[in-house]
Design a protein around this motif. Structure first.
Motif, PDB file in Angstrom:
ATOM      1  N   LEU A  71      -8.861   3.128   5.524  1.00 31.70           N
ATOM      2  CA  LEU A  71      -7.783   2.569   6.334  1.00 31.70           C
ATOM      3  C   LEU A  71      -6.591   3.519   6.336  1.00 31.70           C
ATOM      4  CD1 LEU A  71      -7.857  -1.048   4.831  1.00 31.70           C
ATOM      5  CD2 LEU A  71      -8.757  -0.389   7.066  1.00 31.70           C
ATOM      6  N   PRO A  72      -5.813   3.555   7.418  1.00 26.25           N
ATOM      7  CA  PRO A  72      -4.593   4.367   7.412  1.00 26.25           C
ATOM      8  C   PRO A  72      -3.525   3.730   6.539  1.00 26.25           C
ATOM      9  CG  PRO A  72      -4.762   3.133   9.459  1.00 26.25           C
ATOM     10  CD  PRO A  72      -6.044   2.906   8.725  1.00 26.25           C
ATOM     11  N   ALA A  73      -2.746   4.552   5.874  1.00 26.38           N
ATOM     12  CA  ALA A  73      -1.710   4.060   4.964  1.00 26.38           C
ATOM     13  C   ALA A  73      -0.409   3.812   5.706  1.00 26.38           C
ATOM     14  CB  ALA A  73      -1.479   5.061   3.846  1.00 26.38           C
ATOM     15  N   ARG A  74       0.236   2.693   5.382  1.00 23.26           N
ATOM     16  CA  ARG A  74       1.608   2.438   5.804  1.00 23.26           C
ATOM     17  C   ARG A  74       2.458   2.425   4.543  1.00 23.26           C
ATOM     18  NH1 ARG A  74       1.770  -1.987  10.737  1.00 23.26           N
ATOM     19  NH2 ARG A  74       0.644  -0.696  12.251  1.00 23.26           N
ATOM     20  N   VAL A  75       3.243   3.466   4.377  1.00 21.73           N
ATOM     21  CA  VAL A  75       4.072   3.627   3.191  1.00 21.73           C
ATOM     22  C   VAL A  75       5.450   3.038   3.474  1.00 21.73           C
ATOM     23  CG1 VAL A  75       5.060   5.265   1.556  1.00 21.73           C
ATOM     24  CG2 VAL A  75       2.806   5.704   2.559  1.00 21.73           C
ATOM     25  N   SER A  76       5.891   2.106   2.621  1.00 21.08           N
ATOM     26  CA  SER A  76       7.170   1.435   2.851  1.00 21.08           C
ATOM     27  C   SER A  76       7.631   0.795   1.553  1.00 21.08           C
ATOM     28  CB  SER A  76       7.018   0.369   3.937  1.00 21.08           C
ATOM     29  OG  SER A  76       6.227  -0.702   3.458  1.00 21.08           O
ATOM     30  N   ASP A  77       8.726   0.042   1.645  1.00 26.36           N
ATOM     31  CA  ASP A  77       9.218  -0.702   0.485  1.00 26.36           C
ATOM     32  C   ASP A  77       8.764  -2.160   0.517  1.00 26.36           C
ATOM     33  OD1 ASP A  77      10.723  -1.725   2.566  1.00 26.36           O
ATOM     34  OD2 ASP A  77      12.619  -1.697   1.473  1.00 26.36           O
ATOM     35  N   VAL A  78       7.813  -2.501   1.387  1.00 24.03           N
ATOM     36  CA  VAL A  78       7.414  -3.897   1.545  1.00 24.03           C
ATOM     37  C   VAL A  78       6.686  -4.400   0.302  1.00 24.03           C
ATOM     38  CG1 VAL A  78       6.035  -5.521   2.896  1.00 24.03           C
ATOM     39  CG2 VAL A  78       7.360  -3.735   4.055  1.00 24.03           C
ATOM     40  N   CYS A  79       5.650  -3.709  -0.118  1.00 22.71           N
ATOM     41  CA  CYS A  79       4.927  -4.100  -1.335  1.00 22.71           C
ATOM     42  C   CYS A  79       5.686  -3.646  -2.575  1.00 22.71           C
ATOM     43  CB  CYS A  79       3.533  -3.464  -1.358  1.00 22.71           C
ATOM     44  SG  CYS A  79       2.339  -4.244  -0.264  1.00 22.71           S
ATOM     45  N   ARG A  80       5.691  -4.450  -3.600  1.00 20.85           N
ATOM     46  CA  ARG A  80       6.211  -3.993  -4.876  1.00 20.85           C
ATOM     47  C   ARG A  80       5.218  -2.985  -5.457  1.00 20.85           C
ATOM     48  NH1 ARG A  80       6.918  -7.534  -9.719  1.00 20.85           N
ATOM     49  NH2 ARG A  80       6.272  -5.656 -10.782  1.00 20.85           N
ATOM     50  N   THR A  81       5.653  -2.221  -6.445  1.00 23.95           N
ATOM     51  CA  THR A  81       4.742  -1.260  -7.067  1.00 23.95           C
ATOM     52  C   THR A  81       3.561  -1.993  -7.690  1.00 23.95           C
ATOM     53  OG1 THR A  81       6.038  -1.334  -9.107  1.00 23.95           O
ATOM     54  CG2 THR A  81       6.553   0.428  -7.530  1.00 23.95           C
ATOM     55  N   ALA A 134      -6.611  -2.415  11.595  1.00 30.54           N
ATOM     56  CA  ALA A 134      -6.156  -2.715  10.239  1.00 30.54           C
ATOM     57  C   ALA A 134      -5.583  -1.468   9.566  1.00 30.54           C
ATOM     58  CB  ALA A 134      -7.305  -3.269   9.414  1.00 30.54           C
ATOM     59  N   PHE A 135      -4.829  -1.695   8.502  1.00 34.57           N
ATOM     60  CA  PHE A 135      -4.174  -0.630   7.746  1.00 34.57           C
ATOM     61  C   PHE A 135      -4.011  -1.113   6.316  1.00 34.57           C
ATOM     62  CE2 PHE A 135      -1.136  -3.386   9.823  1.00 34.57           C
ATOM     63  CZ  PHE A 135      -0.303  -3.766   8.793  1.00 34.57           C
ATOM     64  N   VAL A 136      -3.538  -0.236   5.448  1.00 33.59           N
ATOM     65  CA  VAL A 136      -3.223  -0.640   4.081  1.00 33.59           C
ATOM     66  C   VAL A 136      -1.761  -0.323   3.813  1.00 33.59           C
ATOM     67  CG1 VAL A 136      -4.065   1.569   3.136  1.00 33.59           C
ATOM     68  CG2 VAL A 136      -3.789  -0.424   1.622  1.00 33.59           C
ATOM     69  N   GLU A 137      -1.052  -1.309   3.323  1.00 33.70           N
ATOM     70  CA  GLU A 137       0.360  -1.195   3.025  1.00 33.70           C
ATOM     71  C   GLU A 137       0.510  -0.801   1.560  1.00 33.70           C
ATOM     72  OE1 GLU A 137       3.242  -4.194   5.105  1.00 33.70           O
ATOM     73  OE2 GLU A 137       2.756  -4.942   3.108  1.00 33.70           O
ATOM     74  N   ASP A 188      -1.846   8.667   6.304  1.00 36.59           N
ATOM     75  CA  ASP A 188      -3.061   9.249   5.716  1.00 36.59           C
ATOM     76  C   ASP A 188      -4.206   8.237   5.731  1.00 36.59           C
ATOM     77  OD1 ASP A 188      -1.933  11.675   5.155  1.00 36.59           O
ATOM     78  OD2 ASP A 188      -1.649  11.309   3.003  1.00 36.59           O
ATOM     79  N   ALA A 189      -5.406   8.729   5.988  1.00 35.65           N
ATOM     80  CA  ALA A 189      -6.603   7.901   5.812  1.00 35.65           C
ATOM     81  C   ALA A 189      -6.855   7.744   4.318  1.00 35.65           C
ATOM     82  CB  ALA A 189      -7.794   8.549   6.493  1.00 35.65           C
ATOM     83  N   CYS A 190      -7.015   6.487   3.892  1.00 30.59           N
ATOM     84  CA  CYS A 190      -7.189   6.185   2.470  1.00 30.59           C
ATOM     85  C   CYS A 190      -8.409   5.307   2.266  1.00 30.59           C
ATOM     86  CB  CYS A 190      -5.952   5.465   1.923  1.00 30.59           C
ATOM     87  SG  CYS A 190      -4.460   6.454   1.936  1.00 30.59           S
ATOM     88  N   VAL A 191      -9.059   5.505   1.145  1.00 28.58           N
ATOM     89  CA  VAL A 191     -10.186   4.661   0.763  1.00 28.58           C
ATOM     90  C   VAL A 191      -9.665   3.567  -0.159  1.00 28.58           C
ATOM     91  CG1 VAL A 191     -12.414   4.548  -0.393  1.00 28.58           C
ATOM     92  CG2 VAL A 191     -11.811   6.568   0.973  1.00 28.58           C
ATOM     93  N   VAL A 192      -9.800   2.321   0.296  1.00 27.26           N
ATOM     94  CA  VAL A 192      -9.445   1.153  -0.510  1.00 27.26           C
ATOM     95  C   VAL A 192     -10.742   0.569  -1.043  1.00 27.26           C
ATOM     96  CG1 VAL A 192      -8.342  -1.104  -0.539  1.00 27.26           C
ATOM     97  CG2 VAL A 192      -7.441   0.703   0.943  1.00 27.26           C
TER      98      VAL A 192
END
Length: 755
Positions: free
Chosen positions: A704-714, A673-676, A691-695
């Motif tokens: 979870l590791p971060a997936r940085v992209s334009d998929v999610c809106r702000t 799993a990851f966080v978008e 980056d490892a991030c705490v959700v």
């Protein structure tokens, strides 16, 4: 390497859609030359609710290959998951004998079938004798065969006299059911997949079709590419691969789509794009309490959703509302498609109603290509649970427990005394596990599903499943399912094409999975397991006088006769000859029904009916248009938890990955799993890709590791739920829709920081 593999899989999935005009199918078989099949056996894919037909290649008694059935609706095409089903079937990682714990919390140890069935019957018998029928429950699945779900529901409701029968379609499709029933009087879509080939506008909302239903997405994309002028509207807070082929992508603020759709209706009426000839004759207007009202009342209600007001609520440009409404209403034929993004909400039924409203007010309904069509998440959520009545408030073929006439009908059909079926609906899913935690449910049978992974607010669920006085039995094929950690008894089932049975997919199509191979020694068909359980429980033998699934099908076929779900014409022999039939199908010569509620198309509508359309599920014969106001999520972001968190699907895995995790190509492509997160949000929070991030939510936190992209809106972060080592459903709350009792997986308040 993992990233490139995932990119490859995504490329393959998109090519299946966007490059499909060439007619080239996906690779569907990985058989070596020396594994060339001797025979091909007809079946249905084991994954999503698309219900793709398959042919299983068998050599020397072993399944060695798979390809799409060219005679089924998928025309020979399979997605990657379906094309890689053979390694799942042949996985050495299978449950191959019953297992039990000698002590609570001890290890699972193999036992014999007689001992296992005796233990199962003893625990359930003791619970009923001591605490009454409401102390036992059955939790089923949209992955069970129709015969399994029908039989389990019959055993518990008529044999054990408890309505504590529910299943995981409560988690995904209950709001779609509620929407269809409240708008049209009956469940299930009025159209079929053939409408995709005739639609000129697609309104896709709350569905990442490209990853969740790839074969249907290919069909949509092919329609767009082959036919000039076809438009696609995608309403989704995430910029998914689905939205990347859209002419209009509306990235609304999560949970505000009710305001969006009411505003689209306002535009249709304001611009005189509504079809008064249709709604004036075939639509009954209802206020939010169900009271009759008028078109003028509806117009006045919509004044709160003028585009400038709705745009402010949704955080979108006002022009997008005008554009979407015009495209929807002015198209020759508009088809709406939606899935979990609409259903998994505390106002999921209302959201379904508003989709139907758009079709009813514009007249975009009950014509080829013009239909509101709910996509289904599991292969038999429709044909096995919804149609067969395997939910706590239902009886077979559209009957409901609360209706005395319906109970009497089923008591007569099942040959049990009047009053046998309890008038009290049983526990819905969330309530069932709450009752388990309170000690009110003493014995629970779970069949082919993984609730310790899939239910929301999992810490609460795990505590309930650990209750010292509970007994939990699980029918499960794969030993790594999280639910087995809490099982006192595990029963080994025959899996997929190791037994025969029927699946019913999202377009009302019933297809037969023929037995292709023998199951591993020690595994039994679940129908036989349920019959033996009932007999040892002392259930009246005539209720379970079945030798196999074919016998169960014959009874279920008879139970449907004369109802609006009539598929009496679908004999076992006919299903063997044909690659699926669509109900209603009242006799053996009937070809199946492509379009419901239409005179001359639907056999339930009398041939001499005075009107072209007849919504026979409602007393007045009209569809209901509901005034559903905008309401937000059960838990909105605030100063402490400023972000929206949503769950999502990925193309590589299906549900909890107990199957897809057995396929090296899929597991390596997306191992965990990851966080978008949106790039702007990531920059503001000092988070970089990888980056490892705490959700964190109010219920738990995960790294979870971060997936940085334009998929999610702000303002939005998203997580997939397939990873059994990172149970993201611990983060989500278990608030439910008050009508459907479906949980709100799609929205809760969260925060994120770099670990």
């Amino acid at each position: 390497m993992e990233c490139s593999r995932r990119d490859f899989l995504r490329y393959m999935a998109l090519s299946a859609a966007l490059a499909a005009v060439s007619g080239a199918p996906l690779p569907a078989s990985a058989a070596r030359q020396d594994d060339k099949p001797d025979t091909w056996v007809k079946g249905v894919c084991r994954y999503c609710g698309t219900g793709c037909g398959v042919l299983v290649g068998v050599k020397n008694g072993k399944a060695v290959a798979i390809k799409g059935d060219p005679d089924n609706h998928n025309k020979g095409l399979l997605c990657l998951k379906g094309a890689l089903l053979i390694p799942v079937l042949n996985s050495p990682d299978r449950v191959t004998s019953p297992m039990a714990r000698k002590t609570k919390g001890g290890p699972l140890e193999p036992i014999g079938w007689d001992e296992a069935l005796d233990l199962l019957a003893k625990k359930f018998r003791t619970a009923i004798d001591t605490h009454g029928p409401k102390s036992v429950a059955y939790y089923g699945s949209g992955q069970c065969l129709t015969e399994e779900s029908y039989l389990a529901s019959k055993i518990f409701k008529a044999g054990l006299r408890t309505n504590n029968v529910d299943g995981n379609p409560r988690l995904c499709m209950a709001s779609a059911v509620g929407g269809y029933v409240t708008s049209f009087g009956k469940d299930e879509p009025m159209g079929t997949y053939e409408d995709i080939d005739q639609a000129s506008c697609f309104f896709i909302i709350g569905s990442n079709t490209s990853e969740a239903h790839p074969v249907l997405f290919r069909r949509i994309a092919r329609r767009k590419q082959a036919t000039p002028g076809v438009k696609i509207i995608v309403a989704d807070p995430r910029r998914t691969n689905t939205s990347r082929i859209a002419d209009l992508h509306i990235a609304f603020r999560p949970g505000t789509d009710l305001a969006l759709m009411n505003s689209m209706a306002w535009v249709m009426i304001h611009e005189e794009l509504d079809n008064s000839r249709f709604w004036g004759k075939y639509v009954a207007f209802k206020d939010n309490e169900g009271k009759d009202c008028t078109f003028d009342d509806y117009k006045a209600f919509l004044e709160d959703y003028r585009p400038e007001k709705a745009a402010a609520i949704c955080h979108i440009p006002e022009e997008q509302i005008w554009q979407a409404a015009r495209l929807f209403a002015e198209s020759p034929a508009t088809m709406s498609l939606w899935c979990m993004g609409i259903n998994q909400r505390v106002r999921g039924v209302w959201a379904n109603n508003l989709i139907h409203n758009l079709h009813l007010i514009s007249g975009q309904i009950c014509r080829p290509g013009a239909t509101s069509f709910s996509l289904t998440g599991q292969p038999n959520a429709c044909g096995g649970v919804r149609d067969a009545g395997a939910l706590s408030h239902l009886l077979p073929a559209g009957r409901v427990i609360a209706n005395p006439k319906h109970r009497a009908e089923m008591e007569q059909l099942w040959g049990v005394p009047e009053g046998t079926i309890s008038p009290d609906p049983g526990y819905h899913t969330v309530a069932m596990f709450e009752a388990l935690g309170k000690g009110d449910v003493k014995a629970l049978l779970i069949c082919e599903t993984n609730p310790a992974h899939t239910l929301p607010n999992l810490n609460k669920v795990h505590k309930a499943m650990s209750h010292p006085d509970s007994f939990i039995a699980v029918i499960e094929a794969f030993p790594d399912a999280v639910t087995l950690r809490y099982a006192d008894l595990v029963l080994a089932p025959a899996f997929w094409c190791e037994r025969d049975g029927v699946y019913g997919c999202g377009e009302r199509r019933y297809s037969l999975i023929e037995k292709a191979v023998e199951p591993p020694q020690g595994c039994r068909p679940t129908v036989n397991t349920l019959v033996e359980f009932a007999r040892r429980m002392g259930v009246d033998p005539k209720l379970v006088n079945f030798r196999n699934a074919a016998d169960v099908w014959e009874e279920w076929r008879t139970v449907s006769k004369g109802t609006t779900y009539n598929f009496y014409g679908m004999t076992r022999e006919r299903l063997r000859k044909e690659s699926g039939l669509i109900w209603p199908c009242p006799d053996e010569k009937h070809p199946g029904t492509r379009l419901r509620y239409v005179r001359g198309e639907d056999p339930i509508v009398p041939a001499d009916h005075p009107d072209k359309f007849f919504f026979y599920g409602r007393p007045d014969g009209k569809a209901a248009l509901w005034m559903r106001p905008y309401q937000g999520a059960a838990e909105e972001p605030d100063a402490d938890y400023p972000l929206y968190l949503t769950s999502m699907r990925v193309i590589d895995h299906w549900h909890t990955a107990t199957m897809t995790g057995k396929v090296p190509e899929l597991q390596k492509a997306n191992p965990s799993a990851f966080v978008e997160i949106n790039g702007d949000d990531a920059k503001n929070l000092g988070i970089a890709h990888g980056d490892a991030c705490v959700v964190e939510t109010r219920r738990d936190k995960l790294t979870l590791p971060a997936r940085v992209s334009d998929v999610c809106r702000t303002g939005l972060i998203a997580v997939p739920f397939f990873d059994r080592e990172k149970l993201v459903n611990k983060l989500f709350l278990d608030a439910t829709d008050p009508i459907s009792r479906e949980p709100e997986y799609k929205i809760c308040a969260a925060r994120i920081r770099k670990a």
